[in-house]
Design a protein around this motif. Structure first.
Motif, short mmCIF file in Angstrom:
data_model
loop_
_atom_site.label_atom_id
_atom_site.label_comp_id
_atom_site.label_asym_id
_atom_site.label_seq_id
_atom_site.Cartn_x
_atom_site.Cartn_y
_atom_site.Cartn_z
N GLY A 1 36.11 52.29 37.92
CA GLY A 1 36.96 51.45 38.96
C GLY A 1 35.77 50.50 39.75
O GLY A 1 34.51 50.88 39.89
N SER A 2 36.42 49.51 40.72
CA SER A 2 35.20 48.80 41.35
C SER A 2 35.91 48.51 42.64
O SER A 2 37.33 48.40 42.72
CB SER A 2 34.79 47.63 40.77
N ARG B 1 28.57 43.84 34.52
CA ARG B 1 28.57 43.34 33.18
C ARG B 1 27.25 44.21 32.58
O ARG B 1 26.65 44.84 33.15
CB ARG B 1 28.18 41.60 33.26
N ALA C 1 29.92 52.67 36.77
CA ALA C 1 30.09 52.03 35.42
C ALA C 1 28.92 52.71 34.85
O ALA C 1 29.27 53.45 33.44
CB ALA C 1 29.86 50.75 35.51
N ASN D 1 38.98 46.29 42.72
CA ASN D 1 38.99 45.94 41.43
C ASN D 1 38.26 44.40 41.07
O ASN D 1 38.69 43.59 40.40
CB ASN D 1 40.34 45.72 40.86
N SER D 2 37.19 44.33 42.00
CA SER D 2 36.41 43.09 41.96
C SER D 2 35.79 42.89 40.35
O SER D 2 35.28 41.83 39.97
CB SER D 2 35.58 42.90 42.80
N GLN D 3 35.55 44.12 39.91
CA GLN D 3 34.71 44.02 38.38
C GLN D 3 33.44 43.22 38.27
O GLN D 3 33.38 42.39 37.53
CB GLN D 3 35.73 43.55 37.39
N ASP E 1 29.59 50.34 42.51
CA ASP E 1 30.29 49.82 41.42
C ASP E 1 29.50 50.02 40.26
O ASP E 1 29.51 50.33 39.09
CB ASP E 1 30.84 48.54 41.55
N ARG F 1 33.71 50.08 30.91
CA ARG F 1 34.75 49.05 31.20
C ARG F 1 35.92 49.63 32.31
O ARG F 1 36.29 48.91 33.25
CB ARG F 1 35.33 48.33 30.02
N MET F 2 35.92 50.78 32.18
CA MET F 2 37.20 51.32 32.60
C MET F 2 36.87 51.97 34.27
O MET F 2 37.80 52.32 35.04
CB MET F 2 37.83 52.52 31.93
N GLY G 1 28.02 42.04 44.26
CA GLY G 1 28.55 43.18 43.62
C GLY G 1 27.84 44.46 44.20
O GLY G 1 26.64 44.18 44.83
#
Ligand SMILES: Cc1cc2nc3c(=O)[nH]c(=O)nc-3n(C[C@H](O)[C@H](O)[C@H](O)COP(=O)(O)O)c2cc1C
Length: 171
Positions: free
Chosen positions: A37-38, A46, A92, A41-43, A88, A34-35, A84
């Motif tokens: 970066g992207s 999943r 993760a 910060n578009s995250q 990213d 979860r932490m 995405g």
């Protein structure tokens, strides 16, 4: 294990003990994912946690080199929302794997060559991409952690100031 040691000793391992990963340890691993970066910060990442043996076996059939998903007690699918970026997802996934290894849990990223198959098994929408599925578990130390694959020497990987230039004296 400190962060540097966890990073440099982490190998992609394909033999696991059947012992389950305790829920609190799993939560810590997921927090590490979860932490990451992207971009902006578009995250866009999943995660789908898969513990059911039949579902893991069904997923194994969606990749060309995925048999070890059957022996791992846990799999985490790293999923990208539409648009995405793969970087990213990579950030993760590496966070998940390094955090797991710091708790003695080994892992292997596995490509889902047949995306539609994997989406179907996990109920993932058609415009989402399964960047990787991580097989995870405590290592079966009857088998070596490493397959002995070497890395290129640092001199071959790193240029200084300009492409192909060597490290300066004392640099
Ligand atoms: C993008 C990517 C896809 C991979 N796909 C698979 C796979 O489908 N099956 C597998 O067993 N290993 C897979 N791997 C693991 C690689 O084989 C592994 O990273 C490489 O051999 C280095 O392993 P080591 O760190 O243990 O030396 C994949 C790795 C990456 C980065």
């Amino acid at each position: 294990m400190d962060a540097y040691r966890a990073i440099i000793t982490k190998r992609d391992t394909r033999h696991f003990l059947p012992d389950p990963i305790p829920p609190d340890v799993l939560t810590r691993i997921l927090q590490a994912g979860r932490m990451a970066g992207s971009s902006k910060n578009s995250q866009p990442v999943r995660m789908v946690v898969v513990q059911d043996p039949e579902r893991r076996a069904a997923l194994a059939a969606c990749g060309d080199y995925a048999e070890h998903l059957k022996a791992a007690p846990l799999a985490i699918a790293v999923v990208l929302l539409p648009g995405g970026g793969p970087f990213d997802a990579g950030r993760a996934a590496q966070n998940l794997m390094v955090a797991a290894w710091a708790s003695g849990i080994t892992s292997c990223p596995i490509a889902m060559h047949r995306q539609e198959c994997a989406r179907e098994v996990l109920g993932i929408p058609p415009d989402h991409t399964i960047a990787t599925v991580l097989a995870m578990g405590y290592p079966d130390l009857k088998h070596p952690l490493s397959q002995g694959r070497q890395r290129l020497p640092l001199d071959e990987l790193v240029s200084w100031e300009r492409w192909g230039a060597h490290r300066p004296e004392g640099g």
